[in-house]
Design a protein around this motif. Sequence first.
Motif, mmCIF file in Angstrom:
data_model
loop_
_atom_site.group_PDB
_atom_site.id
_atom_site.type_symbol
_atom_site.label_atom_id
_atom_site.label_comp_id
_atom_site.label_asym_id
_atom_site.label_seq_id
_atom_site.Cartn_x
_atom_site.Cartn_y
_atom_site.Cartn_z
ATOM 1 N N GLN A 169 -46.580 -24.477 15.041
ATOM 2 C CA GLN A 169 -46.809 -25.526 14.049
ATOM 3 C C GLN A 169 -48.221 -25.396 13.477
ATOM 4 N N GLY A 171 -49.191 -27.418 10.580
ATOM 5 C CA GLY A 171 -49.541 -28.602 9.798
ATOM 6 C C GLY A 171 -49.918 -29.773 10.684
ATOM 7 N N THR A 172 -49.988 -30.933 10.083
ATOM 8 C CA THR A 172 -50.347 -32.140 10.822
ATOM 9 C C THR A 172 -49.129 -32.872 11.363
ATOM 10 N N THR A 173 -47.928 -32.556 10.846
ATOM 11 C CA THR A 173 -46.698 -33.142 11.366
ATOM 12 C C THR A 173 -45.705 -32.029 11.650
ATOM 13 N N SER A 192 -47.414 -36.785 14.954
ATOM 14 C CA SER A 192 -48.358 -35.773 14.496
ATOM 15 C C SER A 192 -48.392 -34.609 15.471
ATOM 16 N N ASP A 194 -50.521 -32.456 17.837
ATOM 17 C CA ASP A 194 -51.776 -32.651 18.566
ATOM 18 C C ASP A 194 -52.293 -31.284 19.026
ATOM 19 N N ASN A 195 -53.512 -30.963 18.635
ATOM 20 C CA ASN A 195 -54.086 -29.655 18.953
ATOM 21 C C ASN A 195 -54.976 -29.676 20.186
ATOM 22 N N LYS A 203 -50.795 -26.899 21.841
ATOM 23 C CA LYS A 203 -50.248 -27.893 20.913
ATOM 24 C C LYS A 203 -49.087 -28.652 21.535
#
Length: 381
Positions: A169, A171-173, A192, A194-195, A203
């Motif tokens: 992933q 992106g933010t979502t 969302s 999460d990094n 993630k």
Amino acid sequence: MRNLLAAVAAVVSIAGLVVIGGTSTAGAAPVCAVDYKLNQWATGFTANVTVTNQSAPVTSWNLAWTFAGNQAISSGWSADVKQSGARVTVSNMPWNGSLATGASAQFGFQATYSGTNEVPTDFAFNGVSCSGDGPTTTTTSTTTTTTTTTGVPPVGCGTAALCDDFEQQTGTTPAGRWTVGAANCTGQGAVSIDNSVAHSGSKSVRVNGAAGYCNHIFFGTPVTGSSAAVHGRFYVRHTTALPAAHVTFMAMKDTADAGKDLRMGGQNAALQWNRESDDATLPAQSPQGVAMSKPLPTGQWNCVQFTVDPAGRLSTSLNGAPVEGLQVDGVPTPDIDQQWLARSGWRPAVTDLRLGWESYGDGADTLWYDDVTVGSSPIAC
Ligand code: CA
């Protein structure tokens, strides 16, 4: 051409991005462009594919290719992905069939492979070769962009049709196979990427779950329909102990139950299953029933395993141990599955998996999900 593309793909895995110009008749418009992004590990990969229509507008489309190796697709999303031998044919879904000139559609799939995983070279769009060597066209060319990243195998993937560690992933979502939302009403809930918090890699998916009926939020994906049992496993970490009120953190659409949800969540501070169609609970919400379930520990990653059997049975384990109160075994047991089995003929056929938060009154929580798998055989923690 195949060797050229293979060489380019090898370069891409280091350089990250490359654009390949295909053969072209001078002055002719290309028929299609294919962007084929790979995230692969030693035995499997996911591909996110964008196909761009560069010919006249179409109201439906298919994209076909032949794998060079033993790639075997286990599931697809955002399109109807079919494989016969090495040949793959992907057809549009009802909502992404119309493509104006220059418009694109995206879809993806997960597959296993061994040896090398060459990028396909013979893409054909509605039967017309994108590379200019097809039998029915004289005015084609292709532009193929490939991005290959070397991924890590999601934990315990096996051959599961769905197996996602969310490391791809960007992106933010959640994107790709995942859709964020809720069927009835949404409000303050949020999903969302999460990094910084993860069970594997770096993630996970974070869910900010708010109290109140209209703050439902989920991220979900279709699950391949099957007449066999559906086995799932996911890791969940959460912040606030399950409340007394009823909440849901996983839902699956049951097409054999008028499309209503089969839900896993909590009530009276312990895990429970709930059938949306008749509000039956597992276990019964008697003190004795609740005592045979378990709380969902906070502040740690928990492994949840479940099996939904089309014969009408359910089984559930938490952190590797079966939970006594969360088993439907076909024999009515007071305080456990007697209420659930009071309705005969429940034969679940689930077609999606949604993770998130659904509160019907009180109960807010912040949750993280990682290493989500669904397959046709049990998946270990
Ligand atoms: Ca992860």
